[in-house]
Write a protein that holds these residues in place. Structure first.
Motif, PDB file in Angstrom:
ATOM      1  N   MET A   1       0.727  -1.604   0.352  1.00  0.00           N
ATOM      2  CA  MET A   1       0.132  -0.011  -0.120  1.00  0.00           C
ATOM      3  C   MET A   1       1.082   1.538   0.346  1.00  0.00           C
ATOM      4  SD  MET A   1      -3.222   1.640   0.627  1.00  0.00           S
ATOM      5  CE  MET A   1      -4.214  -0.357   0.389  1.00  0.00           C
ATOM      6  N   LEU A   2       0.637   1.876  -0.902  1.00  0.00           N
ATOM      7  CA  LEU A   2       2.010   3.251  -0.915  1.00  0.00           C
ATOM      8  C   LEU A   2       0.621   4.572  -0.499  1.00  0.00           C
ATOM      9  CD1 LEU A   2       3.801   5.031  -1.927  1.00  0.00           C
ATOM     10  CD2 LEU A   2       2.215   5.932  -4.047  1.00  0.00           C
ATOM     11  N   THR A   3       0.942   5.216   0.827  1.00  0.00           N
ATOM     12  CA  THR A   3       0.271   6.363   1.060  1.00  0.00           C
ATOM     13  C   THR A   3       0.527   7.526   0.366  1.00  0.00           C
ATOM     14  OG1 THR A   3      -0.234   5.221   3.289  1.00  0.00           O
ATOM     15  CG2 THR A   3      -0.486   7.942   3.525  1.00  0.00           C
ATOM     16  N   HIS A   4      -0.508   8.489   0.490  1.00  0.00           N
ATOM     17  CA  HIS A   4      -0.056  10.362  -0.085  1.00  0.00           C
ATOM     18  C   HIS A   4      -0.339  10.779   0.648  1.00  0.00           C
ATOM     19  CE1 HIS A   4       0.394  13.327  -3.256  1.00  0.00           C
ATOM     20  NE2 HIS A   4      -0.507  13.173  -3.193  1.00  0.00           N
ATOM     21  N   VAL A   5       0.235  11.368   1.202  1.00  0.00           N
ATOM     22  CA  VAL A   5      -0.738  12.700   2.068  1.00  0.00           C
ATOM     23  C   VAL A   5       0.085  14.438   1.846  1.00  0.00           C
ATOM     24  CG1 VAL A   5      -0.074  13.668   4.681  1.00  0.00           C
ATOM     25  CG2 VAL A   5       0.095  11.295   4.178  1.00  0.00           C
ATOM     26  N   VAL A   6      -0.718  15.084   1.554  1.00  0.00           N
ATOM     27  CA  VAL A   6      -0.859  16.433   0.496  1.00  0.00           C
ATOM     28  C   VAL A   6      -1.335  17.739   1.885  1.00  0.00           C
ATOM     29  CG1 VAL A   6      -0.672  17.991  -0.770  1.00  0.00           C
ATOM     30  CG2 VAL A   6      -1.065  15.294  -1.356  1.00  0.00           C
ATOM     31  N   PHE A   7      -0.627  18.528   2.468  1.00  0.00           N
ATOM     32  CA  PHE A   7      -0.873  19.502   2.768  1.00  0.00           C
ATOM     33  C   PHE A   7      -1.497  20.821   1.983  1.00  0.00           C
ATOM     34  CE2 PHE A   7       2.024  16.740   5.966  1.00  0.00           C
ATOM     35  CZ  PHE A   7       0.563  16.894   6.956  1.00  0.00           C
ATOM     36  N   PHE A   8      -2.050  21.376   2.408  1.00  0.00           N
ATOM     37  CA  PHE A   8      -2.554  22.272   1.423  1.00  0.00           C
ATOM     38  C   PHE A   8      -3.065  23.809   2.092  1.00  0.00           C
ATOM     39  CE2 PHE A   8      -4.561  19.260  -0.456  1.00  0.00           C
ATOM     40  CZ  PHE A   8      -3.350  18.695  -1.867  1.00  0.00           C
ATOM     41  N   LYS A   9      -1.870  24.885   2.298  1.00  0.00           N
ATOM     42  CA  LYS A   9      -2.219  26.662   2.933  1.00  0.00           C
ATOM     43  C   LYS A   9      -3.160  27.622   2.054  1.00  0.00           C
ATOM     44  CE  LYS A   9       0.497  28.342   5.555  1.00  0.00           C
ATOM     45  NZ  LYS A   9       1.529  28.564   6.221  1.00  0.00           N
ATOM     46  N   LEU A  10      -4.393  27.630   1.879  1.00  0.00           N
ATOM     47  CA  LEU A  10      -5.253  28.583   1.233  1.00  0.00           C
ATOM     48  C   LEU A  10      -5.067  30.100   1.553  1.00  0.00           C
ATOM     49  CD1 LEU A  10      -9.063  26.754   1.054  1.00  0.00           C
ATOM     50  CD2 LEU A  10      -6.332  26.161   0.167  1.00  0.00           C
ATOM     51  N   LYS A  11      -4.707  30.988   0.332  1.00  0.00           N
ATOM     52  CA  LYS A  11      -4.783  32.066   0.304  1.00  0.00           C
ATOM     53  C   LYS A  11      -5.805  32.812   1.210  1.00  0.00           C
ATOM     54  CE  LYS A  11      -4.017  32.055  -4.763  1.00  0.00           C
ATOM     55  NZ  LYS A  11      -4.374  32.846  -6.007  1.00  0.00           N
ATOM     56  N   ASP A  12      -7.102  32.188   1.257  1.00  0.00           N
ATOM     57  CA  ASP A  12      -8.478  32.413   1.844  1.00  0.00           C
ATOM     58  C   ASP A  12      -8.600  31.755   2.965  1.00  0.00           C
ATOM     59  OD1 ASP A  12     -10.558  33.341   3.467  1.00  0.00           O
ATOM     60  OD2 ASP A  12     -11.976  33.427   1.235  1.00  0.00           O
ATOM     61  N   ARG A  13      -8.110  32.020   4.135  1.00  0.00           N
ATOM     62  CA  ARG A  13      -8.315  31.378   5.094  1.00  0.00           C
ATOM     63  C   ARG A  13      -9.109  30.968   5.979  1.00  0.00           C
ATOM     64  NH1 ARG A  13      -2.523  30.329   7.929  1.00  0.00           N
ATOM     65  NH2 ARG A  13      -2.647  28.538   7.960  1.00  0.00           N
ATOM     66  N   SER A  14     -10.311  31.492   5.575  1.00  0.00           N
ATOM     67  CA  SER A  14     -11.651  31.385   6.049  1.00  0.00           C
ATOM     68  C   SER A  14     -12.427  30.584   6.263  1.00  0.00           C
ATOM     69  CB  SER A  14     -12.805  32.882   5.752  1.00  0.00           C
ATOM     70  OG  SER A  14     -13.221  32.166   4.194  1.00  0.00           O
ATOM     71  N   PRO A  15     -13.430  29.787   7.731  1.00  0.00           N
ATOM     72  CA  PRO A  15     -13.428  28.647   7.508  1.00  0.00           C
ATOM     73  C   PRO A  15     -14.758  28.679   6.422  1.00  0.00           C
ATOM     74  CG  PRO A  15     -13.761  29.814   9.645  1.00  0.00           C
ATOM     75  CD  PRO A  15     -13.393  31.564   8.813  1.00  0.00           C
ATOM     76  N   GLU A  16     -15.598  29.243   5.511  1.00  0.00           N
ATOM     77  CA  GLU A  16     -15.724  28.933   4.935  1.00  0.00           C
ATOM     78  C   GLU A  16     -15.103  28.715   2.868  1.00  0.00           C
ATOM     79  OE1 GLU A  16     -17.847  31.580   7.210  1.00  0.00           O
ATOM     80  OE2 GLU A  16     -16.003  32.087   5.554  1.00  0.00           O
TER      81      GLU A  16
END
Length: 96
Positions: A1-16
């Motif tokens: 099994m291969l696990t692929h983990v990605v982290f994202f930081k958004l421009k608009d960090r609002s909950p919506e």
């Protein structure tokens, strides 16, 4: 099994805005045959060093990860991510 983990930081960090992108990522579930597992989580601490969203996916093989990367559904997700990301994402791929 291969696990692929990605982290994202958004421009608009609002909950919506975070929820919209979480929904875009979650929408891949059941639509890409080689995608064996998907989990999407949002950050709860909101620290300066925090990323907004974590994507955890699992595949049977590296070849399946490559199929996923070019699948039309994933291509639509990548197009969305290009419009909302603050910089680049980071990832880790490992055998699990």
């Amino acid at each position: 099994m291969l696990t692929h983990v990605v982290f994202f930081k958004l421009k608009d960090r609002s909950p919506e805005a975070i929820e919209v992108t979480k929904a875009v990522l979650t929408n891949m579930e059941g639509k890409i045959p080689v995608l064996k597992h998907i989990e999407v989580g949002t950050d709860i601490l909101h620290l300066e060093r925090s990323y907004d969203i974590a994507l955890i996916t699992k595949f049977d093989s590296l070849d399946d990860l490559k199929v996923y990367d070019t699948h039309p559904v994933h291509e639509q997700v990548k197009a969305h991510m290009k419009t909302v990301l603050d910089g680049t994402s980071i990832c880790v791929d490992f055998v699990s």
